[in-house]
Design a protein around this motif. Structure first.
Motif, short mmCIF file in Angstrom:
data_model
loop_
_atom_site.label_atom_id
_atom_site.label_comp_id
_atom_site.label_asym_id
_atom_site.label_seq_id
_atom_site.Cartn_x
_atom_site.Cartn_y
_atom_site.Cartn_z
N VAL A 124 -16.44 -21.03 5.91
CA VAL A 124 -17.39 -21.14 5.12
C VAL A 124 -16.20 -21.44 3.58
N ALA A 125 -17.25 -22.50 3.39
CA ALA A 125 -16.18 -23.16 1.77
C ALA A 125 -16.02 -22.97 0.71
N LEU A 126 -15.20 -22.00 0.21
CA LEU A 126 -15.24 -22.12 -0.95
C LEU A 126 -14.34 -22.68 -2.14
N PHE A 127 -15.66 -22.90 -3.63
CA PHE A 127 -15.57 -23.76 -4.03
C PHE A 127 -15.58 -22.90 -5.26
N HIS A 128 -13.93 -23.25 -6.33
CA HIS A 128 -13.85 -22.80 -7.33
C HIS A 128 -13.11 -24.29 -8.05
N ILE A 129 -14.16 -24.50 -8.02
CA ILE A 129 -14.00 -26.09 -8.94
C ILE A 129 -14.37 -25.67 -10.69
N GLY A 130 -13.37 -26.27 -11.28
CA GLY A 130 -13.53 -26.45 -12.49
C GLY A 130 -13.48 -24.95 -13.47
N THR A 131 -13.33 -23.47 -12.61
CA THR A 131 -13.00 -22.56 -13.23
C THR A 131 -11.84 -21.87 -13.08
N LEU A 158 -19.48 -20.77 -0.85
CA LEU A 158 -19.64 -19.98 -2.40
C LEU A 158 -19.24 -20.80 -2.97
N ASP A 159 -19.91 -21.06 -3.77
CA ASP A 159 -20.41 -21.51 -5.13
C ASP A 159 -19.69 -20.38 -6.20
N LEU A 160 -18.21 -20.74 -6.94
CA LEU A 160 -17.64 -19.68 -8.05
C LEU A 160 -17.95 -20.43 -8.98
N GLY A 161 -18.84 -19.35 -10.28
CA GLY A 161 -18.21 -19.80 -11.49
C GLY A 161 -19.24 -21.67 -11.30
N VAL A 200 -6.27 -31.81 -12.26
CA VAL A 200 -6.08 -32.07 -10.75
C VAL A 200 -7.17 -31.07 -10.11
N GLY A 201 -7.01 -31.78 -8.63
CA GLY A 201 -7.94 -30.86 -7.46
C GLY A 201 -7.47 -30.90 -6.33
N ALA A 203 -9.94 -13.37 2.95
CA ALA A 203 -11.21 -12.87 3.50
C ALA A 203 -11.88 -13.49 4.34
N LEU A 204 -11.92 -15.49 4.02
CA LEU A 204 -12.11 -16.35 4.73
C LEU A 204 -12.05 -16.05 6.62
N PRO A 205 -12.73 -17.11 7.48
CA PRO A 205 -12.46 -16.92 8.20
C PRO A 205 -11.44 -17.85 8.66
N SER A 206 -10.87 -17.83 10.25
CA SER A 206 -10.21 -19.21 10.16
C SER A 206 -11.38 -20.68 10.86
N GLY A 207 -10.85 -22.05 9.44
CA GLY A 207 -11.37 -22.79 9.78
C GLY A 207 -12.16 -23.14 8.37
N SER A 208 -11.71 -21.93 7.29
CA SER A 208 -12.48 -21.85 6.29
C SER A 208 -11.82 -23.50 5.37
N TYR A 209 -12.63 -23.78 3.72
CA TYR A 209 -11.82 -24.48 3.16
C TYR A 209 -11.77 -23.95 1.95
N LEU A 210 -10.54 -23.87 0.98
CA LEU A 210 -10.98 -24.01 -0.43
C LEU A 210 -10.68 -25.27 -1.24
N THR A 211 -11.78 -25.54 -2.23
CA THR A 211 -11.88 -26.40 -3.05
C THR A 211 -11.60 -25.95 -4.31
N ILE A 212 -10.28 -26.32 -4.64
CA ILE A 212 -9.63 -26.52 -6.06
C ILE A 212 -9.81 -27.48 -7.17
N ALA A 213 -10.43 -27.43 -8.55
CA ALA A 213 -10.43 -28.22 -9.31
C ALA A 213 -9.54 -27.45 -11.10
N HIS A 214 -8.72 -28.00 -11.42
CA HIS A 214 -8.24 -26.77 -12.59
C HIS A 214 -7.22 -28.03 -13.53
N PHE A 215 -7.53 -27.70 -15.01
CA PHE A 215 -7.10 -28.41 -15.53
C PHE A 215 -5.30 -28.35 -15.40
N PHE A 216 -4.94 -29.14 -16.66
CA PHE A 216 -3.44 -29.36 -15.95
C PHE A 216 -2.48 -30.50 -16.64
N ASP A 217 -1.11 -29.23 -16.62
CA ASP A 217 -0.08 -29.87 -17.37
C ASP A 217 0.98 -30.62 -16.57
N PRO A 218 1.52 -32.27 -16.77
CA PRO A 218 1.81 -33.02 -16.36
C PRO A 218 3.20 -32.93 -16.09
#
Length: 213
Positions: A95-102, A18-21, A206-207, A121-136
């Motif tokens: 399910v693999a949920l993508f919130h990459i660059g969004t 599930l690829d968001l945005g 970062v991601g 809402a994700l079942p066991s064994g699912s993954y969440l991937t995030i990439a996000h603008f970062f203030d270090p």
């Protein structure tokens, strides 16, 4: 995104995405990478930009395992209840949920809560991937992050929040982080040794990937 797709399709054995945005589908987007590894992979893109929707529907018409749903990605219940999402994905399986660059395009203070609704809402064994603008929050790069945020907010795009590490990590909730955790995107399982220093802007995104037990 490509490295995350390879890991999820090849190592984690995920076949639902599930690829968001997602934006305009291009070469080496989610569907190409995961379906090259496993042709049975099913991909649902979510976007609400009319141009993206029209282009994607024309392009994806020939792929019966990839589709797009029209919804606001920052309204998780609307996404999760969307008939395309419910028809195409089986939420009894991982399910693999993508919130990459969004997620940095959400300017409010409830980003972690929005993400938690998805996680719940994700079942066991699912993954969440995030990439996000970062203030270090470093002398070398924090000023650059602030300048870029101001430029994004006052551009036609109108959004681009550079959050801190703690703010971004909070979006994963209690998920188990896949090594090496939340790091610069360039440091998440790179394809080879780094032969040149990173440009300053690359220290400001970062991601990471988290797994739901």
């Amino acid at each position: 995104m490509i490295r995350a797709c390879r890991f999820l399709a090849r190592e984690a054995g995920i076949v639902q995405y599930l690829d968001l945005g997602s934006g305009l589908p291009t070469a080496e987007n989610t569907r190409q990478v995961v379906q090259r590894i496993n042709p049975q992979s099913r991909v649902v893109y979510v976007d609400n930009d009319p141009t993206v929707l029209a282009h994607a529907r024309a392009l994806l018409g020939r792929n019966d395992r990839t589709t797009i749903a029209e919804a606001d990605i920052f309204q998780p219940l609307a996404v999760l209840r969307h008939p395309v999402v419910r028809d195409e994905l089986d939420f009894t399986l991982p399910v693999a949920l993508f919130h990459i660059g969004t997620p940095h395009h959400y300017l409010g203070d409830h980003a972690a809560a929005i993400m938690q609704t998805y996680i719940d809402a994700l079942p066991s064994g699912s993954y969440l991937t995030i990439a996000h603008f970062f203030d270090p929050r470093t002398a070398e790069h924090s000023e650059l992050a602030h300048k870029m945020e101001d430029k994004f907010v006052h551009s036609p795009m109108g959004s681009g929040r550079f959050r801190t590490r703690d703010e971004i990590q909070a979006m994963f909730g209690t998920l188990e982080m896949v090594e090496p955790g939340l790091v610069l995107c360039d440091d998440w399982w790179p394809d080879g040794p780094r032969l040149a220093p990173l440009a300053d802007v690359r220290h400001c995104i970062v991601g990471g990937i988290g797994r739901k037990p």
